[in-house]
Design an enzyme around this catalytic site. Structure first.
Site, mmCIF file in Angstrom:
data_model
loop_
_atom_site.group_PDB
_atom_site.id
_atom_site.type_symbol
_atom_site.label_atom_id
_atom_site.label_comp_id
_atom_site.label_asym_id
_atom_site.label_seq_id
_atom_site.Cartn_x
_atom_site.Cartn_y
_atom_site.Cartn_z
ATOM 1 C CG HIS A 139 -2.052 -0.970 1.171
ATOM 2 N ND1 HIS A 139 -1.839 -2.306 1.348
ATOM 3 C CD2 HIS A 139 -3.372 -0.829 1.003
ATOM 4 C CE1 HIS A 139 -2.985 -2.963 1.278
ATOM 5 N NE2 HIS A 139 -3.944 -2.094 1.054
ATOM 6 N N GLY A 190 -0.974 -2.111 -5.610
ATOM 7 C CA GLY A 190 -1.775 -3.266 -5.207
ATOM 8 C C GLY A 190 -3.163 -2.837 -4.772
ATOM 9 C CG HIS A 191 -6.186 -0.615 -2.039
ATOM 10 N ND1 HIS A 191 -7.019 0.286 -2.684
ATOM 11 C CD2 HIS A 191 -6.928 -1.154 -1.041
ATOM 12 C CE1 HIS A 191 -8.213 0.285 -2.086
ATOM 13 N NE2 HIS A 191 -8.184 -0.596 -1.098
ATOM 14 C CG HIS A 268 -10.520 -5.286 -2.381
ATOM 15 N ND1 HIS A 268 -10.523 -3.913 -2.331
ATOM 16 C CD2 HIS A 268 -10.575 -5.714 -1.098
ATOM 17 C CE1 HIS A 268 -10.562 -3.524 -1.063
ATOM 18 N NE2 HIS A 268 -10.598 -4.593 -0.294
ATOM 19 C CD GLU A 320 -11.962 -6.211 2.862
ATOM 20 O OE1 GLU A 320 -11.128 -5.595 2.165
ATOM 21 O OE2 GLU A 320 -12.191 -5.913 4.044
ATOM 22 C CD GLU A 336 -14.359 -2.030 2.961
ATOM 23 O OE1 GLU A 336 -14.036 -3.047 2.314
ATOM 24 O OE2 GLU A 336 -13.554 -1.155 3.326
ATOM 25 C CB CYS A 338 -14.501 1.647 1.945
ATOM 26 S SG CYS A 338 -13.641 2.354 3.349
ATOM 27 C CB CYS A 416 -10.393 1.506 5.314
ATOM 28 S SG CYS A 416 -11.450 0.049 5.374
ATOM 29 C CB CYS A 417 -15.358 2.018 7.043
ATOM 30 S SG CYS A 417 -15.231 0.534 6.020
HETATM 31 ZN ZN ZN Z 1 -13.514 0.472 4.575
#
Ligand code: ZN
Length: 541
Positions: A139, A190-191, A268, A320, A336, A338, A416-417
């Site tokens: 990340h 990767g993200h 994802h 996810e 999720e 996010c 993260c959320c």
């Molecule tokens: Zn999240």
């Protein structure tokens, strides 16, 4: 519509005042409760919650404290999202104390930056020799993207350049490192996230290299050979997360084929939707029709075949992830928070590409259902996972329901959320209206006032409504001179009967099947009044 309509723009946040209503309440909640609460969380001050350590990590990296890095490898991004939320809030509600606090955090971030521009507390503290060796799992580019977004927002809100300059230095380092030119690494995140952040950086700096780098990251993904296998072999088969590589194949990262050839949403879901948002941004900035077509295909698959009635997406807890068309279980739904937020980002960008109401219909659905479900009324509890059906004892006892929490949580080890909700709701004013040289679009109905310049005239619209609690909306126009422009009002697809009046005179609503907006073009005068009544009868879906 086939031509890219790059003329429709976001109304700057400071030009939108939210006067009340549900959206106003949530916006205020972020200001009064969520931002202070999350500051406590970032400083490990929430009792009985997983410690974040995110601020302490920056202190250690800056040489102001000793200790080990604690938290997820992407912990820095929580600070970035918090700062971004603070920036949005400062642009509408100046607050010296909060700005001073944000300035002190930015000073810390600047101190944590290394001489060559590198900024990432995990690698600086824990693995200084392993930078850029595990793009797949670690990340670095994702955290960089979030901090770039914060930097742009903070600069726009305060005019202060410190964080922007920090992130320009880091972006320049990344640009030196990655790209298709000889001698550069052919990697990509990767993200995904940095793609859309680089477009924001391009928009405030005007420097083309950031746009080019965003496009590179979009187009490099999915090429053979699979980059993450190559770097994994180079690392001697070492992984950051145990068993992660067994779960995550190329599809998990949307790297199974070039993004322009992708037909359906896979992998994802937050990664996917941040990437689609970045693709839409790059398409808009470069006029790339092929990329728009890919965005449209992925939009259609996501929202017509893989989206819940709540606007939730990503039905599988494992990875996810998206699964297959129409696989939308109620009880094990991951959906999720996010992912709903990321869907909102994608929807707004698609709307700005082609002004179709279906994009805002989905945006609205995701906002009221998939996002607001993720935060409690007091702003101090959060859902990461948003299922449509919960049986607490089943969640506690069945392994395939373990991801479902029956009640909202104080914080998360992977947090993260919560700060993502904060930054979205703090910037919600950007989603209510859009404008072009000759049009004002009313996208969301919310008690609010907007100031925009159309056809070189300063126009103020005051919108009064109890929406979403009822469907009556009143809009009053203020202008010094009569002004010709088009007022475009969204008629949501769920509304079977809508009545529209201008100065008491009924206007026929036609042509909606085309794009979901009713366009009223006329010479507007000061005090003109629009009344819109949207029938909100309860319906079984
Ligand atoms: Zn999240």
């Amino acid at each position: 519509m086939t031509e890219i309509n790059a003329k429709i723009k976001v109304v700057p946040l400071e030009n939108v005042k939210i006067d009340g209503g549900l959206i106003g309440e949530k916006n205020e909640l972020v200001r009064k409760e969520v931002i202070p609460y999350q500051w406590m969380a970032l400083n490990n001050e929430i009792p009985d919650a997983d410690p974040s350590n995110a601020i302490e990590n920056f202190r250690i990296a800056a040489g102001e404290s000793d200790g080990d890095f604690i938290g997820m490898v992407f912990q820095d991004s929580d600070v970035a999202k918090w700062l971004e939320a603070v920036a949005y809030q400062l642009s509408t509600n100046p607050d010296q104390e909060l700005e001073d606090l944000a300035d002190s955090v930015i000073e810390l971030i600047e101190k944590a930056q290394l001489d060559d521009g590198y900024l990432n507390t995990y690698f600086t503290i824990a693995e200084p020799d392993n930078r850029w060796t595990n793009l797949e799992e670690c990340h670095e580019l994702y955290c960089a993207g979030h901090m770039m977004e914060a930097a742009v927002a903070y600069y726009q809100a305060t005019g202060k350049r410190k964080l922007l300059d920090v992130m320009i230095r880091f972006a320049d380092l990344i640009d030196d490192k990655f790209g298709s030119e000889a001698g550069k690494m052919k990697g990509y995140p990767g993200h995904q996230e940095i793609e859309l952040a680089l477009i924001k950086l391009y928009n405030v700096t005007g420097d083309n290299k950031y746009k080019k780098l965003a496009k590179y990251f979009i187009d490099e993904r999915g090429r053979e050979p699979f980059y993450f296998n190559l770097e994994w072999e180079k690392r001697g088969g070492k992984s950051h997360w145990r068993d992660f590589r067994k779960m995550a194949g190329a599809e998990y990262y949307q790297a199974h084929k070039p993004v322009r050839e992708q037909e359906v949403a896979v992998g994802h879901s937050v990664r996917a939707l941040y990437m689609y948002s970045g693709m839409a941004d790059v398409a808009r900035e470069t006029g790339d029709e092929e990329l728009v077509k890919a965005c449209r295909r992925l939009w259609n698959n996501t929202t017509k075949k893989q989206m819940y009635i709540t606007g939730g997406v990503g039905s599988s807890g494992f990875g996810e992830a998206f699964t297959i068309d129409y696989d939308l279980p109620n009880d094990t739904a991951y959906t999720e928070t996010c992912a709903a937020i990321a869907l909102i980002f994608f929807a707004q960008r698609m709307f700005h590409l082609e002004a179709r109401g279906e994009y805002i219909d989905v945006l609205e659905k995701a906002l009221y259902n998939g996002v607001l479900s993720g935060i409690s009324e007091d702003g101090r509890r959060f859902f990461y996972v948003n299922p449509l059906e919960v049986q607490p004892e089943v969640c506690e006892n069945r392994h395939d329901h373990k991801h479902v929490k029956p009640t909202r949580q104080k914080w998360f080890g992977c947090a993260c959320c919560p700060p993502n909700i904060a930054r979205l709701l703090a910037s919600i004013g950007e989603y209510i209206y859009s404008y072009s040289d000759k049009e004002i679009f009313v996208n969301l109905y919310a008690d609010s006032t907007v100031e925009v310049k159309v056809n070189d005239k300063d126009i103020t619209l005051k919108q009064q409504t109890e929406y979403p609690w009822d469907g009556n909306i009143g809009i009053t126009i203020s202008t010094d001179d009569d002004a010709e422009f088009t007022l475009a009002l969204r008629i949501p697809a769920w509304c079977k009967n809508a009545e529209l009046k201008v100065n008491g005179e009924i206007i026929n609503i036609t042509g909606l099947e085309d794009d979901g907006y009713v366009y009223i073009n006329r010479n507007w005068s000061n005090g003109d009044k629009i009344e819109l009544a949207l029938d909100m009868s309860v319906e079984k879906v």
